[in-house]
Motif scaffolding. Sequence first.
Motif, PDB file in Angstrom:
ATOM      1  N   ALA A  78       0.596  -1.523   0.326  1.00 23.59           N
ATOM      2  CA  ALA A  78       0.372   0.205   0.272  1.00 23.59           C
ATOM      3  C   ALA A  78       1.022   0.993   0.203  1.00 23.59           C
ATOM      4  CB  ALA A  78      -0.982  -0.334   1.226  1.00 23.59           C
ATOM      5  N   ASP A  79       1.827   0.949   0.340  1.00 18.96           N
ATOM      6  CA  ASP A  79       3.025   2.252   0.651  1.00 18.96           C
ATOM      7  C   ASP A  79       3.941   2.943  -0.660  1.00 18.96           C
ATOM      8  OD1 ASP A  79       2.457   2.613   3.681  1.00 18.96           O
ATOM      9  OD2 ASP A  79       4.362   0.425   3.909  1.00 18.96           O
ATOM     10  N   ILE A  80       3.400   1.279  -2.002  1.00 14.31           N
ATOM     11  CA  ILE A  80       4.491   2.246  -3.023  1.00 14.31           C
ATOM     12  C   ILE A  80       3.472   2.553  -3.762  1.00 14.31           C
ATOM     13  CG2 ILE A  80       5.647   0.640  -5.076  1.00 14.31           C
ATOM     14  CD1 ILE A  80       6.592  -0.014  -2.191  1.00 14.31           C
ATOM     15  N   PRO A  81       4.107   3.984  -4.107  1.00 11.81           N
ATOM     16  CA  PRO A  81       3.109   4.717  -5.892  1.00 11.81           C
ATOM     17  C   PRO A  81       3.179   3.744  -7.179  1.00 11.81           C
ATOM     18  CG  PRO A  81       6.005   5.454  -4.615  1.00 11.81           C
ATOM     19  CD  PRO A  81       5.669   3.637  -4.046  1.00 11.81           C
ATOM     20  N   PRO A  82       2.027   4.293  -7.719  1.00  8.05           N
ATOM     21  CA  PRO A  82       1.403   3.105  -8.620  1.00  8.05           C
ATOM     22  C   PRO A  82       2.016   3.359  -9.911  1.00  8.05           C
ATOM     23  CG  PRO A  82       0.203   5.581  -8.120  1.00  8.05           C
ATOM     24  CD  PRO A  82       1.406   5.201  -7.202  1.00  8.05           C
ATOM     25  N   ASP A  83       3.394   3.526  -9.874  1.00  8.94           N
ATOM     26  CA  ASP A  83       3.828   4.059 -11.152  1.00  8.94           C
ATOM     27  C   ASP A  83       5.890   2.885 -10.672  1.00  8.94           C
ATOM     28  OD1 ASP A  83       5.465   5.739  -9.091  1.00  8.94           O
ATOM     29  OD2 ASP A  83       6.309   7.375 -10.637  1.00  8.94           O
ATOM     30  N   ILE A  84       5.685   3.068  -9.219  1.00 13.79           N
ATOM     31  CA  ILE A  84       6.581   1.089  -9.744  1.00 13.79           C
ATOM     32  C   ILE A  84       5.887  -0.070  -9.281  1.00 13.79           C
ATOM     33  CG2 ILE A  84       8.312   0.710  -8.269  1.00 13.79           C
ATOM     34  CD1 ILE A  84       8.655   3.318  -7.129  1.00 13.79           C
ATOM     35  N   ILE A  85       6.183  -0.834 -10.406  1.00 17.35           N
ATOM     36  CA  ILE A  85       5.876  -2.011  -9.949  1.00 17.35           C
ATOM     37  C   ILE A  85       6.810  -2.800  -9.404  1.00 17.35           C
ATOM     38  CG2 ILE A  85       5.563  -4.293 -11.646  1.00 17.35           C
ATOM     39  CD1 ILE A  85       5.135  -1.912 -14.258  1.00 17.35           C
ATOM     40  N   LEU A  86       6.325  -3.825  -8.651  1.00 13.10           N
ATOM     41  CA  LEU A  86       6.652  -5.149  -7.624  1.00 13.10           C
ATOM     42  C   LEU A  86       6.559  -6.337  -8.451  1.00 13.10           C
ATOM     43  CD1 LEU A  86       5.318  -3.725  -4.280  1.00 13.10           C
ATOM     44  CD2 LEU A  86       7.325  -2.337  -4.928  1.00 13.10           C
ATOM     45  N   ILE A  87       7.817  -6.676  -8.491  1.00 16.21           N
ATOM     46  CA  ILE A  87       8.244  -7.737  -8.993  1.00 16.21           C
ATOM     47  C   ILE A  87       8.934  -9.292  -7.812  1.00 16.21           C
ATOM     48  CG2 ILE A  87       8.850  -9.402 -11.205  1.00 16.21           C
ATOM     49  CD1 ILE A  87       8.925  -7.158 -12.455  1.00 16.21           C
ATOM     50  N   ASN A  88       8.129 -10.362  -7.211  1.00 11.04           N
ATOM     51  CA  ASN A  88       8.537 -11.064  -6.430  1.00 11.04           C
ATOM     52  C   ASN A  88       9.799 -11.081  -7.075  1.00 11.04           C
ATOM     53  OD1 ASN A  88       9.048 -13.695  -4.693  1.00 11.04           O
ATOM     54  ND2 ASN A  88       6.855 -13.836  -4.629  1.00 11.04           N
ATOM     55  N   MET A  89      10.651 -11.684  -6.534  1.00  9.50           N
ATOM     56  CA  MET A  89      12.203 -12.703  -6.924  1.00  9.50           C
ATOM     57  C   MET A  89      12.221 -13.797  -7.919  1.00  9.50           C
ATOM     58  SD  MET A  89      15.057  -9.886  -6.243  1.00  9.50           S
ATOM     59  CE  MET A  89      15.840 -10.887  -6.403  1.00  9.50           C
ATOM     60  N   GLU A  90      11.004 -14.428  -6.798  1.00 12.41           N
ATOM     61  CA  GLU A  90      11.304 -15.658  -7.296  1.00 12.41           C
ATOM     62  C   GLU A  90      10.360 -15.785  -8.823  1.00 12.41           C
ATOM     63  OE1 GLU A  90       9.071 -18.226  -3.921  1.00 12.41           O
ATOM     64  OE2 GLU A  90      10.415 -17.760  -3.031  1.00 12.41           O
ATOM     65  N   GLU A  91      10.187 -14.724  -8.747  1.00 10.14           N
ATOM     66  CA  GLU A  91       9.277 -15.085 -10.338  1.00 10.14           C
ATOM     67  C   GLU A  91       9.400 -14.184 -11.764  1.00 10.14           C
ATOM     68  OE1 GLU A  91       5.145 -13.204  -9.411  1.00 10.14           O
ATOM     69  OE2 GLU A  91       4.932 -14.959  -7.405  1.00 10.14           O
TER      70      GLU A  91
END
Length: 105
Positions: A78-91
């Motif tokens: 919820a803290d992450i701005p919408p223009d930063i995509i988070l990708i799980n390291m495993e994926e």
Amino acid sequence: MKRVDIKLLSQGVDVRGTSTLNGKIYPNIKGICHVEWDTVNGVRYISWSMGVSEDNDRLSAIKTPKVARGGDDFLTEADIPPDIILINMEEGGVDSYEFLGFTPP
């Protein structure tokens, strides 16, 4: 790693270098952070992240005031701005041999 950079650049990806971890290559691309997650008291948070320095600086700038206000010292999704995509390291990450079409030694 350099060959992965070159191939991504030739595909039009604005890659700003690569990092390697556990045999995978992680392209550094603005707006994408590779993350590992952990959970404390039912709250999922980012325990480790990797990305370009501008994005890392932005995440630190979000975290610092949270801590100053007495909040937790971790970032949730919820803290992450919408223009930063988070990708799980495993994926995330690529197998360089597969990506480049080489046969492993």
